[in-house]
Every structure is written in C-alpha cells, then in structure tokens.
Design a protein around this motif. Structure first.
Motif, PDB file in Angstrom:
ATOM      1  N   GLY A  56       7.649 -18.549 -12.353  1.00 62.65           N
ATOM      2  CA  GLY A  56       7.557 -17.874 -13.632  1.00 62.65           C
ATOM      3  C   GLY A  56       7.440 -16.376 -13.532  1.00 62.65           C
ATOM      4  O   GLY A  56       7.056 -15.816 -12.500  1.00 62.65           O
ATOM      5  N   CYS A  57       7.767 -15.741 -14.649  1.00 61.98           N
ATOM      6  CA  CYS A  57       7.635 -14.293 -14.760  1.00 61.98           C
ATOM      7  C   CYS A  57       6.959 -13.994 -16.092  1.00 61.98           C
ATOM      8  O   CYS A  57       7.306 -14.590 -17.113  1.00 61.98           O
ATOM      9  N   GLY A  58       5.978 -13.128 -16.062  1.00 62.87           N
ATOM     10  CA  GLY A  58       5.323 -12.697 -17.294  1.00 62.87           C
ATOM     11  C   GLY A  58       5.546 -11.212 -17.469  1.00 62.87           C
ATOM     12  O   GLY A  58       5.402 -10.449 -16.513  1.00 62.87           O
ATOM     13  N   ILE A  59       5.920 -10.804 -18.677  1.00 65.94           N
ATOM     14  CA  ILE A  59       6.067  -9.362 -18.908  1.00 65.94           C
ATOM     15  C   ILE A  59       5.068  -8.921 -19.971  1.00 65.94           C
ATOM     16  O   ILE A  59       4.661  -9.697 -20.833  1.00 65.94           O
ATOM     17  N   ASP A  60       4.657  -7.683 -19.858  1.00 66.61           N
ATOM     18  CA  ASP A  60       3.755  -7.110 -20.853  1.00 66.61           C
ATOM     19  C   ASP A  60       3.968  -5.604 -20.861  1.00 66.61           C
ATOM     20  O   ASP A  60       4.290  -5.011 -19.826  1.00 66.61           O
ATOM     21  N   LEU A  61       3.770  -5.003 -22.018  1.00 65.55           N
ATOM     22  CA  LEU A  61       3.904  -3.546 -22.153  1.00 65.55           C
ATOM     23  C   LEU A  61       2.767  -2.814 -21.464  1.00 65.55           C
ATOM     24  O   LEU A  61       2.894  -1.653 -21.100  1.00 65.55           O
ATOM     25  N   SER A  62       1.637  -3.488 -21.311  1.00 62.86           N
ATOM     26  CA  SER A  62       0.451  -2.839 -20.775  1.00 62.86           C
ATOM     27  C   SER A  62       0.318  -3.064 -19.267  1.00 62.86           C
ATOM     28  O   SER A  62       0.283  -4.210 -18.800  1.00 62.86           O
TER      29      SER A  62
END
Ligand code: GLN
Length: 287
Positions: free
Chosen positions: A140-146
């Motif tokens: 899996g890959c998780g993206i976040d702006l922070s």
C-alpha cells in the motif's frame, strides 16, 4: 496521595469540566499515565503516588478539562484493535471509520491476493494499515499533504510491523496522482467532509484539536470529493474498488460525483449509529 484518591480527584475535576463519562475517563487517564490499564486501580488502590506522578497526572487532567481528547493526551488511539500514535497533523481515528475497513474487506474475494492499495489523505495511516493487517500479500501507499502526518503514518507502520508493505508520500490529489500513478486495485479515503460553517459547532474535542485540514470540506462539505474522485478514477485499475467515508446525508451527492467520474456506485455501508458512512464504487472492468 493514593492511586484511588488521585482517580477520585481527577474524576471530580473532569465532571466539573462537563466531561460526560468523567469517572471512566479519570480511571483510564490516571492508570495509563502510570503505565498500566484500569486493572491497576483494582489491584493496588492504596498505592502511594510519587510527587512526579501526581504532577504528571495533574497536568494531564488540566488538558482534559480544557477538552483535549484523551487519545491526544495519551498520544495514542486504538483503531481496528491496533495502536495508532497521533500528532497535531493527524485526525483522531474514529470507530466510525472502521465501517470503511469492514466494507472493503467484505468485497475482497481473496484475502491472500497481491492487491495494491492507495489511501488518499492518510493521516495516522489507520485505514491503510488496518487493511494491510488483514491482507497479508497486499502492498500500500498512503499520501497526505502534511509532512508531519506522513512521518506519523510511517512510524505507525514501523511499529505495527507493516513498514515493508507500506510507503507514505507527501503528495496532493488536487492535480491528479502523478506520484502514485500505478493502477490501484483498491483506493480508500476519509477526506475532510464537514461544511466550513459547521466546524465551530462540533464538540470542542473535535473543533479544537482535530486538524482543520482533515475536517474542512469547504462551503458544502463536498469540496474534497470534487477533486479526489476524478483523480482516483484516473488511477483505479479496471474493476478496481473505491471506498470513501462520507458525512451524514452526503451519500446521494457523492454518488453523483462518482457517476460523473465514470464509476459505478456499488453500495452504501452504515456505521454503528445507523448512519450511511461509507460509499463503495467500482471502475468499469475494461477490456
Ligand atoms: N469524523 C469526523 C467528525 O465527524 C469528520 C472527519 C472528516 O471530515 N473526515 O467529526
């Protein structure tokens, strides 16, 4: 002061501050600060506390009386029976969001399949990591702006023994998903979905302590879905699944956005309060 006295005193402070479940919270807060669970109080109520311990308890009780959530004071929240550390940039994971994890797992025919999972606005990483804990061959890959959230999610993955199958990137979905372009089998997201004007009226624990970027869905609460859904649709594998958490009453409007992006709404899942909390949609099978 004894442990029992400290718990009683903390309970009285929290009750005076208007905390509903003051006795249970006081017991949990004090016992966890002493490094144990509520069984500490049953086992040794007469244990004498050191000055250091009473000081730490007092500081924590003051924070709770100011309506900071217990999970943030203790720095940790349990989600899907797994521990997640939190920081100021991460939403405090809610039991409601377990609805999404459950709904996705119900659609996965083969638990051992090598699925590719993407989590948009991952925060603490709770959705992605809960899914990876149940799907042993998935990546899996998780993206976040922070950047702070990304670091926290990566630390959570490490602690849960899932780091080899999870990566986290600082990235926005606003202009597509250039950094995460792989066709994904499953995309999940719990985006900000509270209408801006409604945030101030939420519980002080939410309005005052959850990051605004994780709550604020713009004027009608749907702003994040307008950019997220087309971006997700563009990188979803043929037949792939998109699972979105939604706010109360948003199902029909979000389903319209799904259809407009070429996805087929599959079903709505309700949370424990009976509120439609998650939408599932699939990409056309292609071919
Ligand atoms: N579950 C949060 C609340 O209702 C909202 C989280 C979100 O906007 N995604 O307080």
């Amino acid at each position: 002061m004894t442990l029992a006295e400290a718990v009683a005193q903390a309970g009285a402070r929290l009750a005076a501050a208007g905390i509903e479940d003051s006795r249970r919270e006081a017991r949990l807060l004090v016992c966890r600060l002493l490094g144990g669970g509520p069984e500490l109080l049953l086992g040794s109520p007469e244990r004498a506390l050191t000055d250091g311990e009473t000081g730490r308890i007092e500081a924590a009780v003051n924070r709770r009386a100011a309506r900071e959530p217990l999970s943030r004071i203790l720095g940790e929240r349990e989600f899907w029976s797994l521990p997640f550390a939190l920081n100021a940039a991460t939403l405090d994971p809610r039991p409601d969001s377990e609805t999404l994890v459950e709904a996705v797992l119900a659609e996965v025919a083969e638990r051992d399949a090598a699925l590719r999972l993407l989590d948009l606005g991952t925060g603490s990483g709770c959705l992605l990591l809960a899914l990876l804990s149940e799907l042993p061959a998935a990546q899996g890959c998780g993206i976040d702006l922070s950047a702070e959230a990304v670091a926290q999610a990566a630390a959570n993955a490490q602690r849960l023994g899932l780091a080899a199958r999870a990566r986290f990137l600082r990235h926005s979905w606003d202009d597509g998903l250039a950094l995460a372009p792989t066709p994904w089998d499953v995309i999940v997201s719990n985006p900000p979905y509270i209408a801006s004007a409604e945030i101030a009226a939420l519980a002080p624990e939410v309005a005052g302590y959850d990051p605004a970027a994780a709550l604020d869905g713009g004027a009608d609460g749907l702003e994040a879905y307008r950019s997220l859904i087309p971006a997700a649709a563009a990188v979803l594998a043929p037949g792939g699944l998109l699972a979105l958490e939604i706010g109360q009453g948003q199902a029909a409007a979000v389903e319209e956005l799904l259809v407009a992006a070429g996805l087929r709404p599959l079903r709505r899942a309700r949370d424990l309060a009976g509120i439609e909390r998650c939408l599932l949609a699939v990409a056309a099978a292609g071919g």
